[in-house]
Write a protein that holds these residues in place. Sequence first.
Motif, mmCIF file in Angstrom:
data_model
loop_
_atom_site.group_PDB
_atom_site.id
_atom_site.type_symbol
_atom_site.label_atom_id
_atom_site.label_comp_id
_atom_site.label_asym_id
_atom_site.label_seq_id
_atom_site.Cartn_x
_atom_site.Cartn_y
_atom_site.Cartn_z
ATOM 1 N N PHE A 40 0.928 11.808 9.645
ATOM 2 C CA PHE A 40 2.051 10.961 9.240
ATOM 3 C C PHE A 40 3.063 10.775 10.368
ATOM 4 C CE2 PHE A 40 6.100 10.039 7.034
ATOM 5 C CZ PHE A 40 5.706 8.919 6.323
ATOM 6 N N TRP A 41 3.321 11.817 11.159
ATOM 7 C CA TRP A 41 4.286 11.697 12.246
ATOM 8 C C TRP A 41 3.818 10.682 13.294
ATOM 9 C CZ3 TRP A 41 2.711 12.662 17.217
ATOM 10 C CH2 TRP A 41 1.566 13.452 17.387
ATOM 11 N N SER A 87 -7.323 -3.101 0.385
ATOM 12 C CA SER A 87 -7.018 -1.670 0.274
ATOM 13 C C SER A 87 -7.336 -1.158 -1.122
ATOM 14 C CB SER A 87 -5.546 -1.407 0.619
ATOM 15 O OG SER A 87 -4.691 -1.929 -0.376
ATOM 16 N N GLY A 88 -7.182 -2.034 -2.132
ATOM 17 C CA GLY A 88 -7.521 -1.651 -3.503
ATOM 18 C C GLY A 88 -9.021 -1.504 -3.695
ATOM 19 N N LEU A 89 -9.797 -2.340 -2.991
ATOM 20 C CA LEU A 89 -11.259 -2.266 -3.087
ATOM 21 C C LEU A 89 -11.818 -1.063 -2.345
ATOM 22 C CD1 LEU A 89 -12.446 -5.985 -2.604
ATOM 23 C CD2 LEU A 89 -12.373 -4.654 -4.728
ATOM 24 N N PHE A 90 -11.248 -0.782 -1.180
ATOM 25 C CA PHE A 90 -11.770 0.293 -0.326
ATOM 26 C C PHE A 90 -10.736 1.408 -0.162
ATOM 27 C CE2 PHE A 90 -13.808 -3.728 0.936
ATOM 28 C CZ PHE A 90 -15.134 -3.402 0.683
ATOM 29 N N SER A 91 -9.913 1.325 0.860
ATOM 30 C CA SER A 91 -8.853 2.320 1.052
ATOM 31 C C SER A 91 -7.732 1.680 1.859
ATOM 32 C CB SER A 91 -9.386 3.562 1.782
ATOM 33 O OG SER A 91 -9.745 3.244 3.126
ATOM 34 N N ILE A 132 0.815 -1.228 0.000
ATOM 35 C CA ILE A 132 0.000 0.000 0.000
ATOM 36 C C ILE A 132 0.843 1.270 0.000
ATOM 37 C CG2 ILE A 132 -1.961 -1.131 1.125
ATOM 38 C CD1 ILE A 132 -1.083 0.238 3.755
ATOM 39 N N LEU A 133 2.154 1.124 -0.155
ATOM 40 C CA LEU A 133 3.025 2.313 -0.137
ATOM 41 C C LEU A 133 2.596 3.384 -1.135
ATOM 42 C CD1 LEU A 133 6.740 1.196 0.422
ATOM 43 C CD2 LEU A 133 5.308 2.582 1.924
ATOM 44 N N PRO A 134 2.256 3.025 -2.390
ATOM 45 C CA PRO A 134 1.830 4.079 -3.328
ATOM 46 C C PRO A 134 0.582 4.825 -2.845
ATOM 47 C CG PRO A 134 2.391 2.072 -4.530
ATOM 48 C CD PRO A 134 2.371 1.706 -3.073
ATOM 49 N N GLN A 135 -0.385 4.100 -2.231
ATOM 50 C CA GLN A 135 -1.599 4.749 -1.733
ATOM 51 C C GLN A 135 -1.305 5.647 -0.536
ATOM 52 O OE1 GLN A 135 -3.442 0.606 -1.850
ATOM 53 N NE2 GLN A 135 -5.264 1.882 -1.871
ATOM 54 N N VAL A 136 -0.428 5.176 0.347
ATOM 55 C CA VAL A 136 -0.041 5.990 1.513
ATOM 56 C C VAL A 136 0.656 7.268 1.055
ATOM 57 C CG1 VAL A 136 1.442 6.074 3.560
ATOM 58 C CG2 VAL A 136 0.102 4.014 3.080
ATOM 59 N N ALA A 137 1.559 7.128 0.082
ATOM 60 C CA ALA A 137 2.268 8.301 -0.448
ATOM 61 C C ALA A 137 1.283 9.305 -1.042
ATOM 62 C CB ALA A 137 3.287 7.862 -1.501
ATOM 63 N N GLU A 138 0.291 8.799 -1.757
ATOM 64 C CA GLU A 138 -0.707 9.681 -2.368
ATOM 65 C C GLU A 138 -1.573 10.364 -1.300
ATOM 66 O OE1 GLU A 138 -4.451 9.452 -5.567
ATOM 67 O OE2 GLU A 138 -3.230 7.682 -5.137
ATOM 68 N N HIS A 139 -1.973 9.609 -0.269
ATOM 69 C CA HIS A 139 -2.825 10.161 0.791
ATOM 70 C C HIS A 139 -2.131 11.300 1.536
ATOM 71 C CE1 HIS A 139 -5.773 10.187 4.112
ATOM 72 N NE2 HIS A 139 -4.714 10.303 4.909
ATOM 73 N N TYR A 140 -0.842 11.094 1.863
ATOM 74 C CA TYR A 140 -0.116 12.098 2.644
ATOM 75 C C TYR A 140 0.620 13.117 1.764
ATOM 76 C CZ TYR A 140 -1.080 9.398 6.872
ATOM 77 O OH TYR A 140 -1.705 8.751 7.928
ATOM 78 N N LYS A 141 0.455 12.992 0.450
ATOM 79 C CA LYS A 141 1.080 13.923 -0.495
ATOM 80 C C LYS A 141 2.596 13.952 -0.328
ATOM 81 C CE LYS A 141 -3.127 15.053 -1.637
ATOM 82 N NZ LYS A 141 -3.755 14.348 -2.755
ATOM 83 N N ILE A 142 3.199 12.765 -0.265
ATOM 84 C CA ILE A 142 4.649 12.653 -0.124
ATOM 85 C C ILE A 142 5.175 11.736 -1.226
ATOM 86 C CG2 ILE A 142 4.713 13.080 2.373
ATOM 87 C CD1 ILE A 142 4.766 10.067 2.814
ATOM 88 N N SER A 143 6.490 11.762 -1.452
ATOM 89 C CA SER A 143 7.098 10.916 -2.476
ATOM 90 C C SER A 143 7.163 9.472 -1.982
ATOM 91 C CB SER A 143 8.505 11.422 -2.815
ATOM 92 O OG SER A 143 9.332 11.394 -1.665
ATOM 93 N N ILE A 144 7.343 8.545 -2.912
ATOM 94 C CA ILE A 144 7.358 7.120 -2.565
ATOM 95 C C ILE A 144 8.523 6.780 -1.651
ATOM 96 C CG2 ILE A 144 8.696 6.433 -4.609
ATOM 97 C CD1 ILE A 144 5.783 4.428 -3.056
#
Length: 386
Positions: free
Chosen positions: A91-92, A151-155, A25-37
């Motif tokens: 994120f912290w 996580s792909g189906l929901f979040s 889920i790293l790509p989704q987490v990065a997108e949610h927190y607006k941070i790089s991979i």
Amino acid sequence: MKKYAYIGSLGLIAVITTEFGIIGILPQVAEHYKISIDKAGYLLSAFALVIALTGPFMTLLTSGIDRKKIMIASIFMFLITGIVSSFSPPFWLLMIVRILPAFLQPVYIATALSVAVSQADENKKNELMSIVFNGVTIAMVTTVPFATWISGLFSWEYSFMIQTVVSLIALVVIQLMLPSIPVKEKKSYGSQLTILRKPLFILSTLTNFFMITAWFSTYSYFADYLSKAKGMNTSMISYMLLLFGVIGILANWIAGKMLNKNVAGTTAFFLSGTILIPILFYVSDGNLWATIIVIGIWGFLYSPSFLNASTYMISSAPHALEFANSLATSFGNLGVTLGTTLGGWIIVTQGAQYIPWIGFVFGLLAFSMMIVRSLIEKRTRELSTC
């Protein structure tokens, strides 16, 4: 007793689901927190770094405590992490709750392994250890891909909910089925620390470190690599994780049998994947079926890596099993940290398609350490026969 090994394996499923469930889920987490991979990758590398820096000390400090209490306390920390993380905190805070159970992760693994082999014959110990370590591959085939799929189906928060449920099940089973196991004879710190002066143990430690660095430079970014370099979507990636894990269970079972016969040969056989996989991925290029076959081979050769690393290190320090195992876990996780950091840097600066070649370089370094250890052992045997 096999019963203790299976209980230890169940707890390890909870541990691995929490530690590596983040990979899918790293790509989704990065997108949610607006941070790089690579910044999102800190959730894995920071976890591993804490293990690397504190594992041996925590294992020494807890070496006199009832084994059951240690296992329960460890899994409880993983349960808390899953609960808090599922609420998508800042994120912290997510980073903090990810780090906390890392202090007890190597303690759990070392304890579960020592409990599993405590009443076993010498020729059965590696097999029982492989049962415990099967928790890693079972997690890869069930909870980790399932959490990614959900996580792909929901979040992405649902991934942490899966981790919470797994930890709760493990906690209940350990509480109900594992008897109290007080430590009858606590080894002195000094007697355990002596292994740090043995050249063979140092070389085995470096082999472990380079081996895990090699594997995790790519595996840490499993989802990102397959997405960017091979064009797979989240659903397809979850199926690849499933394939990876199914084959990994078989590989772990085979490795356990092989280790009983030849520790160094088995370690070298599976380590060869760090050299082979980058080449195969390059050759497979954009061919989907060829890529799927390579992922299957990758899963087979990668999955016993922690079992092989621990057994290889313990073989050079058989009289300090728990401490040697905690060092194996620590240096393995130091490898996870370095591999994840280098992989993230390569993705950002060069592109995801290049990360398998990091494994190629560190695989060669691991092989070189094995060769040096083998030469020293051969020299020692020759001197002893003179």
